[in-house]
Scaffold this active site. Structure first.
Site, short mmCIF file in Angstrom:
data_model
loop_
_atom_site.label_atom_id
_atom_site.label_comp_id
_atom_site.label_asym_id
_atom_site.label_seq_id
_atom_site.Cartn_x
_atom_site.Cartn_y
_atom_site.Cartn_z
N ASP A 236 0.78 -1.32 0.05
CA ASP A 236 0.18 -0.25 0.12
C ASP A 236 0.82 1.15 0.01
O ASP A 236 2.24 1.21 0.02
CB ASP A 236 -0.92 -0.12 1.19
CG ASP A 236 -2.48 0.51 1.01
OD1 ASP A 236 -2.46 1.43 -0.03
OD2 ASP A 236 -3.23 0.08 1.56
N ASP B 187 -10.46 3.20 -3.83
CA ASP B 187 -11.16 2.13 -3.37
C ASP B 187 -12.47 1.95 -3.83
O ASP B 187 -13.19 3.02 -3.96
CB ASP B 187 -11.07 2.28 -1.71
CG ASP B 187 -9.79 1.96 -1.02
OD1 ASP B 187 -8.73 2.03 -1.51
OD2 ASP B 187 -9.70 1.85 0.19
C1 GAL Z 1 -6.13 1.25 1.31
C2 GAL Z 1 -6.16 0.23 0.18
C3 GAL Z 1 -7.43 -0.68 0.47
C4 GAL Z 1 -7.17 -1.42 1.99
C5 GAL Z 1 -6.78 -0.36 3.00
C6 GAL Z 1 -6.25 -0.84 4.59
O1 GAL Z 1 -5.18 2.30 0.95
O2 GAL Z 1 -6.68 0.81 -1.11
O3 GAL Z 1 -7.59 -1.70 -0.17
O4 GAL Z 1 -6.08 -2.22 1.99
O5 GAL Z 1 -5.76 0.68 2.63
O6 GAL Z 1 -6.08 0.00 5.38
#
Ligand code: GAL
Length: 414
Positions: free
Chosen positions: A179, A234
């Site tokens: 991430d 997301d």
């Molecule tokens: C976001 C990511 C999500 C999930 C989340 C967890 O940045 O796009 O899919 O992993 O973080 O905190």
């Protein structure tokens, strides 16, 4: 000095000058060769940075985030692995069990190693990997190219890439979602390859999923670094989020190929926010877009409707087709869209999509979907599970409900 001596000296000087110049020339040639060699090396490195042989077809499996967010523990993960096997989903190809954010303690141990959260993963990740592997499945984990992950409940891997990659390899991890939160401000093109190199150095083939949200267009630079790259922000469990993400991901279609896929985020099918038809659209678009098929619902409690969608073998086969070409929009008229993409065996995947509020007729013309003009075509309807009796020439037309789609495989028969 006599004339002869003088001329000898001139000769010597000239000779020395020639020798010096040629040696300078040689040095210049040499250094340009060195530069060229360095260029070649970096080209080799660039091309082979991620020579892990994974992702020949898009990955399939499950990820904890969409349904569970931070509420995960080893029991949920183990039960999900069990359910993937008992439902028969693992046999269909869903074999990655991916733990998302919130699996570790906020503090590393004295040696700087990541520590699985004691209250939720008391047996540790190695034991979990052993369990998941014993079921014939693979275990995925999550980290971040920053100091903390997005939840801020655990550390990221920035500055600890080699240590963490080594730990993941020791534990038997097969997939890393990486991430992009809480970093030092440097570019993702600087931070992500560090983890790629660390994974390669770890010696274990680990699928590298770049979760950079599409900010810096990772489709343009992701291939040597990752096996997949998120192209969007997301997903949420509703029609407008899902369809807008499908649009954003489609733009990068040309960049998807075996070993490196556009990732429009995990599936929401089965989480309850969309109608059955909308989930069919969601699954169909993800399949033809060669997206990772990572289920995001509670596999332990799936209803029949969800199972019917995600277990559609023919739709999965489009996603896993060895050709590995992402489908694209072939024609758009307001809310009416035709998406298509080539499959192996001269076949074509065709999606007729109605994004509008009313039932509509939608036509796909051979000209738009790259089928030779005079071909006679057989059509298999993948959601009706039947091959249509009628053969088609020049075009195929169908009536499609609001927020619904038709998905066909077209096969020229003459
Ligand atoms: C976001 C990511 C999500 C999930 C989340 C967890 O940045 O796009 O899919 O992993 O973080 O905190």
């Amino acid at each position: 000095m006599r004339r002869r001596e003088r001329s000898e000296m001139v000769k010597m000087t000239l000779l020395m000058m020639v020798v010096m110049m040629s040696s300078m020339l040689m040095t210049m040639v040499d250094s340009s060769r060195t530069v060229q060699r360095a260029r070649d090396d970096s080209e080799i490195l660039r091309r082979h940075l991620l020579a892990n042989g994974l992702g020949v077809t898009p990955p399939m499996g499950w990820n904890s985030w969409n349904h569970f967010n931070c509420n995960i523990n080893e029991k949920v993960i183990k039960e999900t692995a069990d359910a993937l096997v008992t439902t028969g989903l693992s046999k269909l190809g869903y074999n990655y069990v991916n733990i998302d954010d919130c699996w570790a303690e906020l503090a590393r141990d004295k040696k700087g190693k990541l520590v699985p959260k004691k209250s939720t993963f008391p047996s540790g990740i190695k034991a979990l990997a052993d369990y998941v592997h014993s079921k014939g499945l693979k275990l995925g984990i999550y980290s971040d190219a920053g100091y903390l992950t997005c939840s801020k409940t655990m550390p990221g891997s920035l500055g600890y890439e080699e240590k963490d990659a080594k730990t993941f390899a020791e534990w038997g991890i097969d997939y890393l979602k990486y991430d992009n939160c809480n970093h030092d401000g440097s570019r993702p093109t600087v931070r992500y390859p560090v983890m790629t190199r660390a994974l390669m150095k770890s010696g274990r083939p680990i699928f590298h999923s770049l979760c950079e949200w599409g900010d810096m267009h990772p489709a343009l630079w992701g291939a040597p670094i990752g096996n997949s790259w998120r192209t969007t922000n997301d997903i949420s469990d509703n029609w407008s989020s899902m369809i807008s993400i499908a649009d954003m991901n489609e733009i990068y279609a040309e960049h998807a190929r075996p070993g490196g896929w556009n990732d429009p985020d995990m599936l929401e099918v089965g989480n309850g926010g969309m109608t059955k038809d909308e989930y069919i659209v969601h699954f169909s678009i993800w399949a033809i877009s060669k997206a990772p098929l990572l289920l995001g619902c509670d596999i332990r409690n799936m209803n029949k409707e969800t199972m019917e969608i995600v277990a559609n073998k023919e739709v999965i086969a489009i996603n896993q087709d060895p050709h590995g070409v992402q489908a694209k929009k072939a024609r758009m008229e307001g809310d009416i869209q035709v998406w298509a993409g080539p499959l192996s065996g001269y076949r074509v995947a065709l999606l007729l999509l109605n994004r509008g509020p009313k039932r509509s007729d939608i036509a796909a013309f051979w000209d738009d979907i790259e089928i030779p003009a005079n071909s006679i075509v057989e059509a298999r309807d993948l959601w009706e599970h039947k091959t249509l009796k009628q053969k088609f020439v020049g075009k195929l037309t169908a009536t499609v409900d609001s927020h619904a789609c038709k998905l066909y495989i077209l096969k020229p028969v003459a």
